[in-house]
Structure formats: structure tokens, C-alpha cells
Design a protein around this motif. Structure first.
Motif, PDB file in Angstrom:
ATOM      1  N   GLU A 178      -5.661   9.470 -10.734  1.00 55.27           N
ATOM      2  CA  GLU A 178      -5.854   8.364  -9.793  1.00 55.27           C
ATOM      3  C   GLU A 178      -6.894   7.404 -10.350  1.00 55.27           C
ATOM      4  O   GLU A 178      -7.949   7.824 -10.810  1.00 55.27           O
ATOM      5  CB  GLU A 178      -6.309   8.902  -8.428  1.00 55.27           C
ATOM      6  CG  GLU A 178      -6.690   7.860  -7.411  1.00 55.27           C
ATOM      7  CD  GLU A 178      -5.605   6.825  -7.146  1.00 55.27           C
ATOM      8  OE1 GLU A 178      -5.965   5.636  -7.023  1.00 55.27           O
ATOM      9  OE2 GLU A 178      -4.420   7.172  -7.073  1.00 55.27           O
ATOM     10  N   THR A 214       2.172   6.909  -6.502  1.00 50.65           N
ATOM     11  CA  THR A 214       1.082   7.799  -6.926  1.00 50.65           C
ATOM     12  C   THR A 214       1.423   9.255  -6.621  1.00 50.65           C
ATOM     13  O   THR A 214       1.232  10.134  -7.464  1.00 50.65           O
ATOM     14  CB  THR A 214      -0.240   7.399  -6.231  1.00 50.65           C
ATOM     15  OG1 THR A 214      -0.558   6.050  -6.575  1.00 50.65           O
ATOM     16  CG2 THR A 214      -1.381   8.309  -6.655  1.00 50.65           C
ATOM     17  N   SER A 251       0.824  -1.209   0.000  1.00 52.04           N
ATOM     18  CA  SER A 251       0.000   0.000   0.000  1.00 52.04           C
ATOM     19  C   SER A 251       0.857   1.259   0.000  1.00 52.04           C
ATOM     20  O   SER A 251       0.623   2.182  -0.783  1.00 52.04           O
ATOM     21  CB  SER A 251      -0.923   0.028   1.225  1.00 52.04           C
ATOM     22  OG  SER A 251      -1.786  -1.059   1.219  1.00 52.04           O
ATOM     23  N   ILE A 252       1.839   1.279   0.883  1.00 47.70           N
ATOM     24  CA  ILE A 252       2.693   2.465   0.989  1.00 47.70           C
ATOM     25  C   ILE A 252       3.507   2.663  -0.284  1.00 47.70           C
ATOM     26  O   ILE A 252       3.698   3.795  -0.746  1.00 47.70           O
ATOM     27  CB  ILE A 252       3.566   2.393   2.252  1.00 47.70           C
ATOM     28  CG1 ILE A 252       2.666   2.529   3.491  1.00 47.70           C
ATOM     29  CG2 ILE A 252       4.665   3.444   2.240  1.00 47.70           C
ATOM     30  CD1 ILE A 252       3.322   2.191   4.810  1.00 47.70           C
ATOM     31  N   TRP A 304      -7.321   4.300   4.558  1.00 46.33           N
ATOM     32  CA  TRP A 304      -7.092   2.950   4.040  1.00 46.33           C
ATOM     33  C   TRP A 304      -6.067   2.194   4.880  1.00 46.33           C
ATOM     34  O   TRP A 304      -6.252   1.021   5.183  1.00 46.33           O
ATOM     35  CB  TRP A 304      -6.682   3.019   2.570  1.00 46.33           C
ATOM     36  CG  TRP A 304      -6.439   1.682   1.950  1.00 46.33           C
ATOM     37  CD1 TRP A 304      -5.301   1.252   1.335  1.00 46.33           C
ATOM     38  CD2 TRP A 304      -7.344   0.570   1.869  1.00 46.33           C
ATOM     39  NE1 TRP A 304      -5.445  -0.037   0.884  1.00 46.33           N
ATOM     40  CE2 TRP A 304      -6.699  -0.480   1.198  1.00 46.33           C
ATOM     41  CE3 TRP A 304      -8.656   0.372   2.311  1.00 46.33           C
ATOM     42  CZ2 TRP A 304      -7.288  -1.715   0.957  1.00 46.33           C
ATOM     43  CZ3 TRP A 304      -9.255  -0.857   2.075  1.00 46.33           C
ATOM     44  CH2 TRP A 304      -8.575  -1.884   1.399  1.00 46.33           C
ATOM     45  N   ILE A 305      -4.997   2.847   5.274  1.00 48.14           N
ATOM     46  CA  ILE A 305      -3.981   2.204   6.117  1.00 48.14           C
ATOM     47  C   ILE A 305      -4.621   1.776   7.446  1.00 48.14           C
ATOM     48  O   ILE A 305      -4.371   0.661   7.934  1.00 48.14           O
ATOM     49  CB  ILE A 305      -2.773   3.139   6.360  1.00 48.14           C
ATOM     50  CG1 ILE A 305      -2.036   3.444   5.052  1.00 48.14           C
ATOM     51  CG2 ILE A 305      -1.839   2.572   7.432  1.00 48.14           C
ATOM     52  CD1 ILE A 305      -1.329   2.278   4.418  1.00 48.14           C
ATOM     53  N   SER A 311      -5.560   7.754   1.892  1.00 50.94           N
ATOM     54  CA  SER A 311      -4.470   6.831   2.209  1.00 50.94           C
ATOM     55  C   SER A 311      -4.424   6.542   3.705  1.00 50.94           C
ATOM     56  O   SER A 311      -4.254   5.388   4.114  1.00 50.94           O
ATOM     57  CB  SER A 311      -3.132   7.404   1.739  1.00 50.94           C
ATOM     58  OG  SER A 311      -3.133   7.530   0.335  1.00 50.94           O
ATOM     59  N   LEU A 362      -5.591  12.715  -1.416  1.00 48.67           N
ATOM     60  CA  LEU A 362      -4.842  11.459  -1.488  1.00 48.67           C
ATOM     61  C   LEU A 362      -4.324  11.047  -0.118  1.00 48.67           C
ATOM     62  O   LEU A 362      -4.362   9.882   0.260  1.00 48.67           O
ATOM     63  CB  LEU A 362      -3.677  11.583  -2.483  1.00 48.67           C
ATOM     64  CG  LEU A 362      -2.767  10.362  -2.618  1.00 48.67           C
ATOM     65  CD1 LEU A 362      -3.556   9.139  -3.080  1.00 48.67           C
ATOM     66  CD2 LEU A 362      -1.638  10.653  -3.595  1.00 48.67           C
ATOM     67  N   GLY A 414     -10.678   7.787  -4.544  1.00 51.95           N
ATOM     68  CA  GLY A 414      -9.467   8.594  -4.451  1.00 51.95           C
ATOM     69  C   GLY A 414      -9.458   9.725  -5.467  1.00 51.95           C
ATOM     70  O   GLY A 414      -9.049  10.844  -5.163  1.00 51.95           O
ATOM     71  N   ASP A 430       2.558   1.773  -3.358  1.00 49.56           N
ATOM     72  CA  ASP A 430       1.616   2.292  -4.348  1.00 49.56           C
ATOM     73  C   ASP A 430       1.279   3.758  -4.076  1.00 49.56           C
ATOM     74  O   ASP A 430       1.273   4.588  -4.996  1.00 49.56           O
ATOM     75  CB  ASP A 430       0.342   1.435  -4.337  1.00 49.56           C
ATOM     76  CG  ASP A 430      -0.660   1.838  -5.401  1.00 49.56           C
ATOM     77  OD1 ASP A 430      -0.276   2.482  -6.408  1.00 49.56           O
ATOM     78  OD2 ASP A 430      -1.849   1.487  -5.237  1.00 49.56           O
ATOM     79  N   ILE A 431       1.037   4.100  -2.835  1.00 53.66           N
ATOM     80  CA  ILE A 431       0.727   5.490  -2.469  1.00 53.66           C
ATOM     81  C   ILE A 431       1.903   6.402  -2.809  1.00 53.66           C
ATOM     82  O   ILE A 431       1.723   7.488  -3.381  1.00 53.66           O
ATOM     83  CB  ILE A 431       0.367   5.585  -0.969  1.00 53.66           C
ATOM     84  CG1 ILE A 431      -0.969   4.879  -0.709  1.00 53.66           C
ATOM     85  CG2 ILE A 431       0.334   7.035  -0.502  1.00 53.66           C
ATOM     86  CD1 ILE A 431      -1.228   4.561   0.764  1.00 53.66           C
ATOM     87  N   HIS A 475      -2.653  -3.504  -4.694  1.00 56.76           N
ATOM     88  CA  HIS A 475      -1.648  -2.432  -4.715  1.00 56.76           C
ATOM     89  C   HIS A 475      -0.465  -2.760  -5.618  1.00 56.76           C
ATOM     90  O   HIS A 475       0.179  -1.849  -6.149  1.00 56.76           O
ATOM     91  CB  HIS A 475      -1.212  -2.071  -3.298  1.00 56.76           C
ATOM     92  CG  HIS A 475      -2.222  -1.224  -2.609  1.00 56.76           C
ATOM     93  ND1 HIS A 475      -2.443   0.096  -2.935  1.00 56.76           N
ATOM     94  CD2 HIS A 475      -3.105  -1.520  -1.634  1.00 56.76           C
ATOM     95  CE1 HIS A 475      -3.405   0.585  -2.183  1.00 56.76           C
ATOM     96  NE2 HIS A 475      -3.838  -0.386  -1.391  1.00 56.76           N
TER      97      HIS A 475
END
Length: 137
Positions: free
Chosen positions: A44, A26, A19-20, A67-68, A64, A60, A49, A22-23, A94
Motif C-alpha cells: 500500500e 488494492t 475511491s471505491i 475515508w469513505i 477505507s 485496509l 494505510g 482504487d480500494i 484515487h
């Protein structure tokens, strides 16, 4: 019981890493105009998002963070099998998300490397958690 809690926390690592990553990809690849306030430049693939990003440069970061938190709570509190499925889903989703940025900018093999790395982390963490759980059974 305490050792099982540690194992459950360790199992979150692959989903959080993917996830991190991908974030971060982005954030890094947003058009510089977006960060200067031109919200029409938001890029996005996640529809929620995209809506948040089209309304604020902080969108974002907001989605994020939420989501985390969802990953941590769901991955920790769901029953073991459901948690494993959820974490694997997050890793795959992700990996795909990051690969769309990476393949178009750096090429196919870099995207495959990201997907392989995420898969490797998932398997290694699962094996470690399984071994840790059996130690205390």
C-alpha cells in the motif's frame, strides 16, 4: 432547500466512485499470502494505510471505511467551492492510486482509461448538479 441537499449528495458520486475503484483494485492485487495472514506482504502506497495493513488484514477495510465517511461528511458539509475542490482532489488522488496498480499490471492505456473515466464522471456530475441547482433557483 431539499433540492440543494440532493445536488450535494449527487456531487459526491465521482469521489466515491474513484475511491471505491482504487480500494477494490488494492484489495484484488494484494499478494494471496497477505490474505492468509502474512502481513509483511501488505502492499500500500498510503503510509497510514500501510501501517494499518501491516498490523491486521482488516486494516485496509478500516481505513477505507473511515475515508469513505470523511468524503461523505466533508463533501456534503463543506462550503460549495471548498467541497468541489475536495471532491476533485479525491478523484485525482484515487485516479493516481488506482493507476499505479493498473499500469503496472495491465498497461498504460488501461490506466489512462481509468483516469479518463473518473474525469468524465466528475464533469458529468458537476454539470448535472449545476443544471439541477439552476432549476430551483
Amino acid at each position: 432547500m431539499r433540492k440543494n441537499k440532493a445536488a450535494k449528495l449527487i456531487c459526491l458520486i465521482p469521489a466515491l466512485f474513484a475511491s471505491i475503484l482504487d480500494i477494490t483494485v488494492t484489495i484484488v492485487h494484494q499478494d494471496p499470502e497477505y490474505w492468509q495472514g502474512n502481513l509483511s506482504k501488505a502492499n500500500e502506497g498510503n503510509p497510514l494505510g500501510a501501517v494499518l495493513m501491516a498490523n491486521s488484514v482488516y486494516g485496509l477495510f478500516l481505513i477505507s471505511g473511515i475515508w469513505i465517511a470523511i468524503i461523505i461528511v466533508a463533501g456534503y458539509y463543506l462550503p460549495r467551492l471548498v467541497s468541489r475542490i475536495f471532491i476533485l482532489f479525491v478523484v485525482i488522488a484515487h485516479s493516481y492510486g488506482a493507476s499505479t496498480w493498473i499500469s503496472s499490471r495491465y498497461g498504460f492505456w488501461w490506466a489512462m482509461l481509468v483516469i479518463f473515466t473518473n474525469a468524465l464522471i466528475y464533469v458529468l456530475v458537476e454539470e448535472r448538479a449545476k443544471a439541477r441547482s439552476s432549476e430551483f433557483s
